[in-house]
Design a protein around this motif. Structure first.
Motif, PDB file in Angstrom:
ATOM      1  N   GLN A 102       4.825  15.187   3.094  1.00  0.00           N
ATOM      2  CA  GLN A 102       6.270  14.975   3.216  1.00  0.00           C
ATOM      3  C   GLN A 102       6.794  14.121   2.060  1.00  0.00           C
ATOM      4  OE1 GLN A 102       5.503  13.678   7.549  1.00  0.00           O
ATOM      5  NE2 GLN A 102       7.678  14.215   7.526  1.00  0.00           N
ATOM      6  N   LEU A 103       6.043  13.071   1.728  1.00  0.00           N
ATOM      7  CA  LEU A 103       6.487  12.193   0.645  1.00  0.00           C
ATOM      8  C   LEU A 103       6.535  12.929  -0.685  1.00  0.00           C
ATOM      9  CD1 LEU A 103       4.464   8.957   1.555  1.00  0.00           C
ATOM     10  CD2 LEU A 103       6.917   9.339   1.879  1.00  0.00           C
ATOM     11  N   ALA A 104       5.608  13.868  -0.884  1.00  0.00           N
ATOM     12  CA  ALA A 104       5.546  14.603  -2.151  1.00  0.00           C
ATOM     13  C   ALA A 104       6.804  15.415  -2.403  1.00  0.00           C
ATOM     14  CB  ALA A 104       4.315  15.505  -2.178  1.00  0.00           C
ATOM     15  N   THR A 105       7.514  15.787  -1.334  1.00  0.00           N
ATOM     16  CA  THR A 105       8.754  16.558  -1.520  1.00  0.00           C
ATOM     17  C   THR A 105       9.830  15.724  -2.215  1.00  0.00           C
ATOM     18  OG1 THR A 105       9.638  15.913   0.645  1.00  0.00           O
ATOM     19  CG2 THR A 105       8.238  17.883   0.563  1.00  0.00           C
ATOM     20  N   LEU A 106       9.645  14.414  -2.238  1.00  0.00           N
ATOM     21  CA  LEU A 106      10.610  13.532  -2.898  1.00  0.00           C
ATOM     22  C   LEU A 106      10.174  13.174  -4.316  1.00  0.00           C
ATOM     23  CD1 LEU A 106      11.303  11.082   0.090  1.00  0.00           C
ATOM     24  CD2 LEU A 106      12.668  13.045  -0.626  1.00  0.00           C
ATOM     25  N   GLY A 107       8.993  13.663  -4.714  1.00  0.00           N
ATOM     26  CA  GLY A 107       8.484  13.353  -6.031  1.00  0.00           C
ATOM     27  C   GLY A 107       9.206  14.119  -7.128  1.00  0.00           C
ATOM     28  N   VAL A 108       9.121  13.601  -8.354  1.00  0.00           N
ATOM     29  CA  VAL A 108       9.746  14.235  -9.515  1.00  0.00           C
ATOM     30  C   VAL A 108       8.670  14.487 -10.569  1.00  0.00           C
ATOM     31  CG1 VAL A 108      11.978  13.167  -9.061  1.00  0.00           C
ATOM     32  CG2 VAL A 108      10.329  11.988 -10.535  1.00  0.00           C
ATOM     33  N   SER A 109       9.052  15.122 -11.635  1.00  0.00           N
ATOM     34  CA  SER A 109       8.103  15.425 -12.704  1.00  0.00           C
ATOM     35  C   SER A 109       7.655  14.139 -13.386  1.00  0.00           C
ATOM     36  CB  SER A 109       8.755  16.340 -13.735  1.00  0.00           C
ATOM     37  OG  SER A 109       9.761  15.626 -14.440  1.00  0.00           O
ATOM     38  N   PRO A 110       6.501  14.187 -14.065  1.00  0.00           N
ATOM     39  CA  PRO A 110       6.043  12.997 -14.788  1.00  0.00           C
ATOM     40  C   PRO A 110       7.080  12.456 -15.771  1.00  0.00           C
ATOM     41  CG  PRO A 110       4.273  14.605 -14.638  1.00  0.00           C
ATOM     42  CD  PRO A 110       5.499  15.280 -14.102  1.00  0.00           C
ATOM     43  N   ALA A 111       7.765  13.353 -16.466  1.00  0.00           N
ATOM     44  CA  ALA A 111       8.762  12.902 -17.441  1.00  0.00           C
ATOM     45  C   ALA A 111       9.926  12.201 -16.749  1.00  0.00           C
ATOM     46  CB  ALA A 111       9.267  14.084 -18.252  1.00  0.00           C
ATOM     47  N   GLU A 112      10.390  12.782 -15.637  1.00  0.00           N
ATOM     48  CA  GLU A 112      11.507  12.176 -14.911  1.00  0.00           C
ATOM     49  C   GLU A 112      11.109  10.819 -14.338  1.00  0.00           C
ATOM     50  OE1 GLU A 112      14.274  15.314 -12.774  1.00  0.00           O
ATOM     51  OE2 GLU A 112      12.157  15.817 -12.452  1.00  0.00           O
ATOM     52  N   TYR A 113       9.870  10.729 -13.808  1.00  0.00           N
ATOM     53  CA  TYR A 113       9.438   9.460 -13.214  1.00  0.00           C
ATOM     54  C   TYR A 113       9.290   8.388 -14.293  1.00  0.00           C
ATOM     55  CZ  TYR A 113       7.173   6.178 -10.076  1.00  0.00           C
ATOM     56  OH  TYR A 113       6.893   5.076  -9.316  1.00  0.00           O
ATOM     57  N   ALA A 114       8.757   8.806 -15.453  1.00  0.00           N
ATOM     58  CA  ALA A 114       8.619   7.855 -16.559  1.00  0.00           C
ATOM     59  C   ALA A 114       9.983   7.346 -17.006  1.00  0.00           C
ATOM     60  CB  ALA A 114       7.881   8.516 -17.716  1.00  0.00           C
TER      61      ALA A 114
ATOM     62  N   GLY B   2       0.810  -1.209   0.000  1.00  0.00           N
ATOM     63  CA  GLY B   2       0.000   0.000   0.000  1.00  0.00           C
ATOM     64  C   GLY B   2       0.843   1.259   0.000  1.00  0.00           C
ATOM     65  N   VAL B   3       1.940   1.232   0.753  1.00  0.00           N
ATOM     66  CA  VAL B   3       2.860   2.369   0.765  1.00  0.00           C
ATOM     67  C   VAL B   3       3.468   2.561  -0.622  1.00  0.00           C
ATOM     68  CG1 VAL B   3       4.976   3.304   1.774  1.00  0.00           C
ATOM     69  CG2 VAL B   3       3.342   2.079   3.226  1.00  0.00           C
ATOM     70  N   LEU B   4       3.864   1.460  -1.267  1.00  0.00           N
ATOM     71  CA  LEU B   4       4.433   1.554  -2.614  1.00  0.00           C
ATOM     72  C   LEU B   4       3.438   2.158  -3.597  1.00  0.00           C
ATOM     73  CD1 LEU B   4       6.274  -1.894  -2.853  1.00  0.00           C
ATOM     74  CD2 LEU B   4       7.335   0.357  -2.657  1.00  0.00           C
ATOM     75  N   LYS B   5       2.174   1.827  -3.444  1.00  0.00           N
ATOM     76  CA  LYS B   5       1.156   2.392  -4.341  1.00  0.00           C
ATOM     77  C   LYS B   5       1.119   3.914  -4.246  1.00  0.00           C
ATOM     78  CE  LYS B   5      -2.108  -1.420  -4.851  1.00  0.00           C
ATOM     79  NZ  LYS B   5      -3.522  -1.831  -4.753  1.00  0.00           N
ATOM     80  N   VAL B   6       1.171   4.433  -3.026  1.00  0.00           N
ATOM     81  CA  VAL B   6       1.128   5.884  -2.846  1.00  0.00           C
ATOM     82  C   VAL B   6       2.417   6.520  -3.359  1.00  0.00           C
ATOM     83  CG1 VAL B   6       0.952   7.753  -1.146  1.00  0.00           C
ATOM     84  CG2 VAL B   6      -0.463   5.701  -0.905  1.00  0.00           C
ATOM     85  N   LEU B   7       3.556   5.867  -3.143  1.00  0.00           N
ATOM     86  CA  LEU B   7       4.815   6.395  -3.666  1.00  0.00           C
ATOM     87  C   LEU B   7       4.771   6.495  -5.186  1.00  0.00           C
ATOM     88  CD1 LEU B   7       7.457   4.527  -1.448  1.00  0.00           C
ATOM     89  CD2 LEU B   7       6.629   6.869  -1.219  1.00  0.00           C
ATOM     90  N   GLU B   8       4.150   5.532  -5.831  1.00  0.00           N
ATOM     91  CA  GLU B   8       4.030   5.601  -7.286  1.00  0.00           C
ATOM     92  C   GLU B   8       3.076   6.728  -7.702  1.00  0.00           C
ATOM     93  OE1 GLU B   8       5.036   0.970  -8.533  1.00  0.00           O
ATOM     94  OE2 GLU B   8       2.991   1.732  -8.745  1.00  0.00           O
ATOM     95  N   GLU B   9       1.999   6.918  -6.945  1.00  0.00           N
ATOM     96  CA  GLU B   9       1.075   8.019  -7.253  1.00  0.00           C
ATOM     97  C   GLU B   9       1.783   9.373  -7.145  1.00  0.00           C
ATOM     98  OE1 GLU B   9      -2.198   7.761  -4.604  1.00  0.00           O
ATOM     99  OE2 GLU B   9      -2.901   5.823  -5.361  1.00  0.00           O
ATOM    100  N   LEU B  10       2.671   9.479  -6.158  1.00  0.00           N
ATOM    101  CA  LEU B  10       3.381  10.741  -5.926  1.00  0.00           C
ATOM    102  C   LEU B  10       4.666  10.838  -6.755  1.00  0.00           C
ATOM    103  CD1 LEU B  10       2.959  10.919  -2.028  1.00  0.00           C
ATOM    104  CD2 LEU B  10       1.655  12.171  -3.755  1.00  0.00           C
ATOM    105  N   ARG B  11       4.924   9.823  -7.551  1.00  0.00           N
ATOM    106  CA  ARG B  11       6.091   9.792  -8.445  1.00  0.00           C
ATOM    107  C   ARG B  11       7.402   9.930  -7.662  1.00  0.00           C
ATOM    108  NH1 ARG B  11       2.668  13.444 -10.796  1.00  0.00           N
ATOM    109  NH2 ARG B  11       4.102  15.181 -10.355  1.00  0.00           N
ATOM    110  N   VAL B  12       7.527   9.079  -6.652  1.00  0.00           N
ATOM    111  CA  VAL B  12       8.746   9.070  -5.830  1.00  0.00           C
ATOM    112  C   VAL B  12       9.642   7.925  -6.300  1.00  0.00           C
ATOM    113  CG1 VAL B  12       9.709   8.842  -3.516  1.00  0.00           C
ATOM    114  CG2 VAL B  12       7.521  10.027  -3.853  1.00  0.00           C
ATOM    115  N   PRO B  13      10.775   8.213  -6.943  1.00  0.00           N
ATOM    116  CA  PRO B  13      11.696   7.145  -7.353  1.00  0.00           C
ATOM    117  C   PRO B  13      12.404   6.568  -6.123  1.00  0.00           C
ATOM    118  CG  PRO B  13      12.119   9.213  -8.527  1.00  0.00           C
ATOM    119  CD  PRO B  13      11.254   9.542  -7.358  1.00  0.00           C
ATOM    120  N   ILE B  14      12.615   5.259  -6.148  1.00  0.00           N
ATOM    121  CA  ILE B  14      13.332   4.584  -5.064  1.00  0.00           C
ATOM    122  C   ILE B  14      14.689   4.131  -5.601  1.00  0.00           C
ATOM    123  CG2 ILE B  14      13.301   2.648  -3.453  1.00  0.00           C
ATOM    124  CD1 ILE B  14      11.223   4.819  -2.890  1.00  0.00           C
TER     125      ILE B  14
END
Length: 728
Positions: A308-320, A42-54
């Motif tokens: 807080q997690l959103a601060t680690l997110g990137v742009s759609p292009a970068e996440y793709a 479930g946590v991974l799902k939200v990280l993907e929604e927020l475009r957080v690369p691991i």
């Protein structure tokens, strides 16, 4: 002007590259917790929604399972499907379905023993390593990480990964960063006493939660800048839950985990790290069937800290682009160049010849491969039979890890048989069985069993196959036993006899795949019938029984006791012959068959039986019996006997619940309707007529053997109660 334009473009490109390089490297820490670890998805799902690369993952136990799957390139949605669609009860049941067992093991399972065996190796008795060996779990993990074959070091995975385990000998933490990924995940989740430890040449691994259930320091050492730490919280167990052995053991493990988790929590830097705490409530470590609920708690917990997690997110292009790089690094194997079998000590490698022939030089078919390996595991001689894929000089090697049981090749098991029809027939017995396997290169076995109680019995057989596939075999044996036999006149018991039989024989036979076995043999022996109490309506006798016997057995049932699906057919012939020295000559032939059909929790079993002596008069003790539970319920056990008979029944059972392996398979409520008739009977005892019976019962298929608590009602209005455990 042109120079200025080029300069601006270069500066822009440099700035963009610098910004991309400046993105903080993010590490993910996934705690252990059994079934509660599904919340990580479930946590991974939200990280993907927020475009957080691991950029790195460290996990323990169930955290290693989820982390290893994600690190191998699966998406959160694929992880969800993998965890929620699997039958966890089947996954934790090491044995493949009984229908896949070899015929010899199916035959042995009809002599119920407790669901474990003490091993004997090098002259010493040894206990199994754990309740669950992990055969099915390892196959599942191999399928889960199928894009990561051939990876030598976990830094080469699509996402760098570390699994944490404990060295059982030293108690030290072991950070696994290389080797087959499924083995690393399995080592991390080997809960002591539940899963057998994973043993290699250098170490014995158990669950990493004993030393580092929340591997914060391990993830930070992987060169990351910020951490996302997922700690699993749940409500304390109730006093009722703690009153059981499993409950108290689980709580003890929780205490150990909690102590090292506190140290790890203190290592979290609140200025740069983010803590996610799914609240699992009453979802326990063993509630794998509640995976969807656990995943939902992970989603909720992650959204509570989404700012807080959103601060680690990137742009759609970068996440793709990041996700595309993950997909590029996945390297699923499609073709096998060579098959190698490793790990065998006593067992003949020829046993694996069919696996090598079927898969070497062929496209990789995981489903067929798993089926082949499970059939070999189903022989009962291996601790595990799993596979891994390695690359060598540009070739794909399929390595079959065949690990023989460390507590074999001799196995001592025990069983208990009790039955009472509350009509004067009470039987009990304590059974011990010893099986010595692989006495020679062709797989010779020595099987002996002894039953102590009011049906004493001794059986010993040497089973010698002509090849490892058991297409042909020879089996000399000795069979000694004594059983009580009641004689009824009408509904009243008028005598009780003791029937003692002593036989020595030799069978020659063949097997037809996994489903059928045919035996033909010569035996010599003696039967003594003596009156114990009551009238001597049936004469005492002593008969030489030298003659022939034959048996055809076909069995595809999923259980030898309360089957839910499959077919059963058994045809027996016993023929004492005067030309060979027998005192009486007759041909006793009996056929029994059954078919179980299930829909959902409901099962209907159709049973048909019949027997004949073809006009010969058989001794009373060898005539076909009817009466007793599911054999004309409501009448006394074996109340009627005759030289010919026919019987049929319909048995319905509803599965109330499944039992978690290795405790058993399930609990059932059921009922039956039955009809039978005997011909060529002793009319002064009971006339020949069609009789009817019915029953209601509670049944359990457990590690102690089959258990029944039933009530029978005969067509004459007689009622009987039944309690049966195993077979006496």
């Amino acid at each position: 002007m042109r120079l200025a334009f080029v300069t601006v473009c270069l500066l822009a490109a440099f700035t963009t590259a610098t910004d991309a390089d400046a993105r903080p490297r993010v590490g993910l820490v996934l705690a252990g917790g059994g079934a509660k670890g599904s919340a990580h998805i479930g946590v991974l799902k939200v990280l993907e929604e927020l475009r957080v690369p691991i950029d790195a993952i460290a996990g323990t136990s169930m955290g290693a399972l989820v982390g290893g799957g994600y690190a191998s390139g699966l998406s959160a949605a694929e992880m969800d499907e993998a965890v929620t669609s699997v039958d966890w009860n089947q996954l934790f049941d090491d044995d493949p379905p009984r229908a896949e067992w070899p015929m010899r093991r199916k035959e042995e399972s009809l002599r119920p023993t407790f669901g474990f065996a003490i091993g004997r190796r090098d002259g010493k008795f040894r206990l199994p390593k754990g309740a669950i060996s992990g055969q099915e779990v390892l196959l599942y993990l191999s399928q889960l990480t199928n894009g990561a074959e051939g990876v030598a070091h976990f830094d080469q995975l699509p996402i760098p990964f570390r699994a944490v385990a404990t060295d059982l000998e030293s108690g030290e933490m072991v950070v696994i960063d290389q080797g087959p990924l499924p083995l690393a995940m399995r080592a991390s989740m080997a809960v002591p006493g539940v899963f057998a430890p994973l043993e290699t040449k250098d170490r014995i691994y158990v669950d990493g939660g004993l030393v580092r259930n929340l591997p914060v320091d391990i993830a930070r050492a992987m060169g990351v800048d910020r951490l996302i730490v997922v700690k699993l919280d749940s409500t304390p167990p109730s006093r009722e839950q703690l009153s059981t052995v499993l409950g108290s053991f689980g709580q003890m493990i929780n205490f150990v985990f909690a102590q090292n988790e506190e140290r790890s929590l203190a290592e979290i830097d609140p200025r740069r790290d983010i803590l996610v705490r799914p609240q699992l409530g009453n979802i326990g470590a063993g509630d794998f069937n509640r995976g969807s609920e656990a995943i939902a708690t992970g989603v909720e917990a992650a959204r509570q800290v989404s700012a807080q997690l959103a601060t680690l997110g990137v742009s759609p292009a970068e996440y793709a682009a990041w996700r595309a790089s993950i997909e590029r690094r996945r390297q699923p194997i499609e073709h096998i160049d060579e098959v190698r079998v490793v790990g065998l000590e006593r067992i003949n490698p020829d046993l694996f010849e069919s696996v090598v022939e079927r898969h070497q030089g062929q496209p990789l078919d995981r489903s067929e491969l798993e089926s082949d390996l499970n059939r070999l595991y189903g022989r009962g001689e291996f601790e595990r039979v799993n596979y891994r894929i390695e690359r060598e000089d540009g070739r794909n090697l399929l390595i079959v890890d065949a690990v023989e049981k460390a507590w074999g090749p001799g196995y001592l098991s025990f069983g208990l048989g009790l039955s009472n029809d509350f009509e004067g027939d009470s039987r009990f017995g304590l059974r011990a069985t010893y099986r010595q396997t692989w006495i020679n290169a062709l797989g010779g076995e020595w099987l002996s069993s002894i039953n102590m109680g009011n049906e004493p019995h001794l059986f010993s057989e040497f089973y010698q196959p002509f090849d490892t596939a058991r297409t042909g075999f020879v089996a000399p044996y000795i069979d000694l036993g004594k059983v009580p036999l009641s004689v009824f006149q009408g509904d009243g018991r008028v005598a009780r006899y003791d029937i003692a039989r002593y036989r020595i024989g030799l069978d020659v036979g063949t097997t037809f795949g996994r489903f059928a076995e045919l035996r033909l043999g010569l035996l010599t022996g003696q039967a003594d019938a003596t009156v114990d109490t009551g009238s001597s309506l049936v004469p005492e006798m002593r008969n030489n029984e030298t003659g022939l016997r034959g048996r055809l057995l076909f069995d595809t049932r999923d259980s030898g006791a309360l089957a839910r699906r499959g077919d059963y057919l058994k045809a027996d012939l016993f023929a004492p012959l005067k030309d060979l020295g027998a005192d009486e000559q007759y041909f006793r032939t009996e056929i029994q068959g059954g078919k179980a059909i299930s829909s959902g929790a409901n099962t209907l079993t159709i049973n048909l039986r019949g027997g004949s002596s073809f006009g010969d008069q058989m001794p009373y003790y060898d005539q076909f019996p009817l009466g007793g539970f599911l054999k004309l319920s409501g009448y006394a056990n074996e109340q009627f006997r005759g030289n010919q008979y026919a019987f049929g029944s319909l048995v319905y059972q509803h599965q109330l619940t499944t039992l978690t392996p290795p405790l058993g398979k399930g609990l059932y409520l059921g009922g039956s309707v039955e009809a039978g008739r005997l011909w060529d009977v002793r009319e002064e005892l009971n006339p020949s007529e069609t009789r009817y019976g019915s029953s209601l019962f509670f049944g359990a298929d457990t590690w102690l053997g089959p258990f029944y608590l039933g009530l029978g009602l005969s067509g004459d209005g007689n009622a009987s109660g039944y309690v049966i455990l195993g077979k006496p």
